[in-house]
Design a protein around this motif. Structure first.
Motif, PDB file in Angstrom:
ATOM      1  N   VAL A 165     -13.072   4.266 -39.921  1.00 12.23           N
ATOM      2  CA  VAL A 165     -14.143   4.652 -39.460  1.00 12.23           C
ATOM      3  C   VAL A 165     -14.633   3.738 -38.352  1.00 12.23           C
ATOM      4  O   VAL A 165     -15.260   3.940 -37.314  1.00 12.23           O
ATOM      5  CB  VAL A 165     -15.425   4.480 -40.630  1.00 12.23           C
ATOM      6  N   TYR A 166     -14.295   2.265 -38.491  1.00 13.10           N
ATOM      7  CA  TYR A 166     -14.608   1.440 -37.512  1.00 13.10           C
ATOM      8  C   TYR A 166     -14.003   1.607 -36.253  1.00 13.10           C
ATOM      9  O   TYR A 166     -14.388   1.586 -35.159  1.00 13.10           O
ATOM     10  CB  TYR A 166     -14.529  -0.024 -37.837  1.00 13.10           C
TER      11      TYR A 166
ATOM     12  N   GLU B  80     -15.078   4.463 -34.135  1.00 17.85           N
ATOM     13  CA  GLU B  80     -16.547   4.240 -33.675  1.00 17.85           C
ATOM     14  C   GLU B  80     -15.955   3.462 -32.474  1.00 17.85           C
ATOM     15  O   GLU B  80     -16.664   3.600 -31.375  1.00 17.85           O
ATOM     16  CB  GLU B  80     -17.180   3.454 -34.971  1.00 17.85           C
TER      17      GLU B  80
ATOM     18  N   LEU C 141     -17.569   4.645 -28.942  1.00 16.82           N
ATOM     19  CA  LEU C 141     -18.617   4.143 -27.962  1.00 16.82           C
ATOM     20  C   LEU C 141     -18.115   3.181 -27.146  1.00 16.82           C
ATOM     21  O   LEU C 141     -18.719   2.922 -26.129  1.00 16.82           O
ATOM     22  CB  LEU C 141     -19.365   3.325 -29.264  1.00 16.82           C
ATOM     23  N   PHE C 142     -16.926   2.468 -27.151  1.00 13.30           N
ATOM     24  CA  PHE C 142     -16.787   1.436 -26.141  1.00 13.30           C
ATOM     25  C   PHE C 142     -15.474   1.911 -25.407  1.00 13.30           C
ATOM     26  O   PHE C 142     -15.216   1.411 -24.395  1.00 13.30           O
ATOM     27  CB  PHE C 142     -16.344   0.060 -26.991  1.00 13.30           C
TER      28      PHE C 142
ATOM     29  N   PHE D 134      -9.648  10.715 -34.993  1.00 18.99           N
ATOM     30  CA  PHE D 134     -10.556  11.849 -34.520  1.00 18.99           C
ATOM     31  C   PHE D 134     -10.630  11.951 -33.070  1.00 18.99           C
ATOM     32  O   PHE D 134     -11.037  13.098 -32.534  1.00 18.99           O
ATOM     33  CB  PHE D 134     -11.975  11.555 -34.985  1.00 18.99           C
TER      34      PHE D 134
ATOM     35  N   PHE E 133     -15.554  11.564 -33.326  1.00 21.26           N
ATOM     36  CA  PHE E 133     -16.106  11.034 -34.582  1.00 21.26           C
ATOM     37  C   PHE E 133     -17.754  10.983 -34.299  1.00 21.26           C
ATOM     38  O   PHE E 133     -18.401  11.229 -35.025  1.00 21.26           O
ATOM     39  CB  PHE E 133     -15.335   9.542 -35.018  1.00 21.26           C
ATOM     40  N   ILE E 134     -17.957  10.130 -33.108  1.00 22.30           N
ATOM     41  CA  ILE E 134     -19.307  10.173 -32.775  1.00 22.30           C
ATOM     42  C   ILE E 134     -19.248  10.923 -31.263  1.00 22.30           C
ATOM     43  O   ILE E 134     -18.737  10.405 -30.337  1.00 22.30           O
ATOM     44  CB  ILE E 134     -19.782   8.852 -32.855  1.00 22.30           C
ATOM     45  N   GLN E 135     -19.857  11.932 -31.174  1.00 21.21           N
ATOM     46  CA  GLN E 135     -19.720  12.676 -29.998  1.00 21.21           C
ATOM     47  C   GLN E 135     -21.190  12.403 -29.017  1.00 21.21           C
ATOM     48  O   GLN E 135     -22.208  12.411 -29.670  1.00 21.21           O
ATOM     49  CB  GLN E 135     -19.922  14.405 -30.055  1.00 21.21           C
ATOM     50  N   THR E 136     -20.881  11.911 -27.798  1.00 19.65           N
ATOM     51  CA  THR E 136     -22.067  11.673 -27.192  1.00 19.65           C
ATOM     52  C   THR E 136     -21.979  12.284 -25.700  1.00 19.65           C
ATOM     53  O   THR E 136     -20.936  12.533 -25.306  1.00 19.65           O
ATOM     54  CB  THR E 136     -22.173  10.051 -26.680  1.00 19.65           C
TER      55      THR E 136
ATOM     56  N   PRO F  78     -20.753   5.363 -24.371  1.00 21.05           N
ATOM     57  CA  PRO F  78     -21.825   4.757 -23.688  1.00 21.05           C
ATOM     58  C   PRO F  78     -21.969   3.539 -23.911  1.00 21.05           C
ATOM     59  O   PRO F  78     -22.878   3.014 -23.049  1.00 21.05           O
ATOM     60  CB  PRO F  78     -23.038   5.622 -24.710  1.00 21.05           C
ATOM     61  N   PHE F  79     -21.179   2.542 -24.613  1.00 21.91           N
ATOM     62  CA  PHE F  79     -21.588   1.273 -24.723  1.00 21.91           C
ATOM     63  C   PHE F  79     -20.511   0.652 -23.825  1.00 21.91           C
ATOM     64  O   PHE F  79     -20.796  -0.768 -23.462  1.00 21.91           O
ATOM     65  CB  PHE F  79     -21.329   0.601 -26.182  1.00 21.91           C
TER      66      PHE F  79
END
Lengths: 127, 359, 122
Positions: C79-80, C83, C87-88, C99, C103-106, C111-112
């Motif tokens: 998960v980490y 992520e 994000l990075f 994934f 995993f987190i779709q933006t 974005p970070f």
């Protein structure tokens, strides 16, 4: 092993009055501290714009030329930050929640505060 | 060899309060694997720290979660206080502890309601939420907010509770304890509930520890992790019992939470008798320069706030690791081998809070 | 009360060995977190907990560095790591459940990791 553990609670519920209220026909619960919405007193505002800087959701806008103070109720998260930091205490928290609205918009307050002409008249800013 | 099919579970599902998606790989009615995916409510809170002053970020940190909001705010404040070496007055420490424990009561009661709903016991669901309402009333009377309290700030708390109000709260808790007693009897003794939760979603002690389970999910499997034992806030002056159970099934996790309700009531009453008089905040000057990992116990488990400042008013980084994120791998392990009909109960048993998870 | 914690800076190459040592000593993975420290530099903190003492292994990488996955030792680290990638934009090699950026779709990729100024089109 219990089979009818719930019976006591269920019977009590049936025989007691409902715990919910018929909002909006009955007013919602409120306490003296309830954070409802921010109101501004235009006669005390000195346009220092500290509330604008301290607002975490950027809901407040101050126009020094037009002498208006406006708040976007849709952005405001009612955190009480502006009320706490206002140096003249012209902002206050009302316990009434904002009424639902179907259109986005800002609420504009006019600043009527007049700077006292000379410092010797200390009673003037209250007007 | 049976044919495998994939059943999507969520993001919209009657038992899920928040969106998480699971792809369940089934063989007949049995789940052989589950693949989680999140990302439906990412709001970029961690990024927002670069645009807001560290004193205002308290309000944002608090809004990470709508259930354990107070603890998020308090943990953030404590982290900053550690970096800036601010000594918080004792009364503020106690007040933070009291509110934190009220949050735990409110969160566990909410969870018990949702859990009852997940196996279709609507009446019990309403009974749990009726008690929760009384806790929320206390929040509103003392802080002004039912869900988002907003009563924490760096250097102390924003509102004091009068001493006679505190003793009134303590008396009120006695009657709440009686009501909770009746409620938890149903959860722990009723055959219907037991039938739906016993030996369902078993997580072994080893798996729980090494997959990083925290909170009641870990304690239900016999791993005694409770961050309140590190003694932040006023917990070092209070007697905190750690409740564990050894079975690791849904019933154990429910048992741990039921018993923790009583622990929380005890802690609040203990804090109310010990709370000293005095100031509630100190003046904060300067800006944080340094980094700190602040950890606290949320209703769902261990919460990590990593804060890094560079001496300006804007923090460089605030990383929030919420308990649900680390409870997802154990959830996947629990789901492997269960029946499809039990999936809602198992998913609910870790108390998922997805808004927290994605920030 | 101050919670006990230490930060140990290590090289990317040492990561697998150090994490394996943690696993053998009975540490629990508390979190993996990433911080942007420069234009293209990232700090990655691997936090391990044992008896309420937090031990952080810190590696400093660039977006191009391939970071080995630790999911072999800690299965739940996926998960980490996903992520971190989403994000990075840090490249993590060999995750057990990869994934591949979903995993987190933006709307904005990583974005970070990127910096966007006001008014600028991403």
């Amino acid at each position: 092993m219990g089979f009818f553990e719930m019976t006591k609670t269920a019977l009590k519920t049936v025989l007691s009055r409902p715990v919910t209220i018929l909002y909006p026909y009955q007013p919602a619960k409120k306490t003296g501290l309830t954070r409802g919405h921010v109101v501004q007193d235009g006669s005390k505002c000195i346009s220092c714009s500290i509330c604008v800087k301290k607002c975490p959701s950027q809901a407040i806008l101050l126009n020094k030329e037009a002498k208006t103070w406006q708040i976007d109720r849709f952005r405001c998260v009612v955190c009480n930050s502006c009320v706490d930091t206002c140096p003249t205490k012209c902002l206050s928290m009302d316990t009434q929640y904002t009424a639902p609205a179907s259109k986005q918009g800002v609420e504009v307050f006019t600043i009527t505060y007049v700077k006292p002409p000379k410092p010797e008249k200390k009673e003037e800013p209250k007007e | 060899m049976t044919k495998q099919i994939i059943v999507p579970f969520g993001p919209q599902h009657p038992v899920l309060p928040e969106p998480i998606h699971l792809d369940l790989v089934l063989e007949d009615e049995r789940v052989v694997d589950a693949i989680p995916s999140i990302g439906y409510i990412h709001r970029g809170f961690e990024k927002l720290v670069e645009k807001r002053e560290f004193t205002e970020y308290v309000y944002i940190a608090e809004r990470t979660c709508g259930i354990c909001s107070f603890i998020h705010g308090a943990t953030y404040c404590q982290g900053i206080e550690q970096i800036m070496k601010i000594e918080v007055p004792e009364r503020a420490d106690y007040l933070r502890t009291i509110w934190s424990e009220y949050s735990r009561l409110h969160s566990h009661l909410l969870w018990l309601g949702c859990f009852a709903d997940s196996f279709g016991f609507e009446n019990l669901f309403m009974a749990a939420w009726r008690i929760r309402e009384r806790i929320l009333d206390v929040f509103e009377q003392t802080t002004g907010g039912r869900v988002i309290q907003g009563s924490c700030k760096i250097g102390g708390v924003r509102r004091d509770i009068a001493n006679d109000k505190l003793s009134g709260m303590s008396r009120d808790l006695d009657s709440i304890r009686k009501e909770i007693g009746e409620l938890t009897t149903v959860f722990l003794n009723d055959d219907t509930v037991r039938h739906r939760t016993r030996n369902i979603g078993v997580l072994s002690r080893d798996d729980a520890y090494h997959l990083g389970a925290v909170g009641p999910t870990a304690r239900g499997s016999g791993v005694a992790i409770d961050l309140r034992k590190t003694g932040y806030g006023a917990y070092d002056r209070l007697n905190v019992p750690v409740i564990t159970d050894s079975c690791g099934d849904c019933y154990s996790r429910c048992y741990v939470r039921c018993k923790e309700l009583f622990t929380s009531i005890d802690l609040i009453q203990q804090a109310i008798t010990e709370i000293p008089d005095g100031p509630i905040d100190v003046k904060v000057t300067g800006a944080p320069n340094g980094e700190y990992f602040m950890r606290a116990e949320q209703p769902r488990g261990e919460l990590v706030h990593y804060l890094k400042g560079n001496g300006t008013k804007f923090l460089v980084r605030s990383r929030i690791r919420t308990p649900t994120l680390t409870n997802i791998p154990p959830l996947v392990k629990m789901l492997q081998g269960c029946e499809l009909a039990d999936v809602p109960v198992i998913v609910l048993s870790i108390d998922p809070c997805i808004s927290c998870t994605e920030r | 009360m101050k919670q006990e914690q230490s930060i140990i800076p290590i090289d990317v190459g040492q990561l697998i060995g150090s994490v394996e040592q943690c696993r053998n000593e009975g540490y629990r993975l508390a979190q993996i977190g990433c911080t942007k420290v420069g234009d293209n530099d990232f700090e990655v903190n691997y936090s391990f907990d044992k008896d309420y003492v937090l031990k952080n292994l810190r590696i400093t990488v660039t977006a191009e560095t391939e970071v080995p996955s630790i999911t072999g030792m800690y299965w739940g680290a996926f998960v980490y790591e996903n992520e971190m990638h989403d994000l990075f934009g840090i490249q993590v090699k060999g995750i057990n459940i990869d994934f591949k950026g979903t995993f987190i779709q933006t709307a904005i990729k990583y974005p970070f990791g990127v910096s966007i100024s006001k008014g600028e089109k991403p």
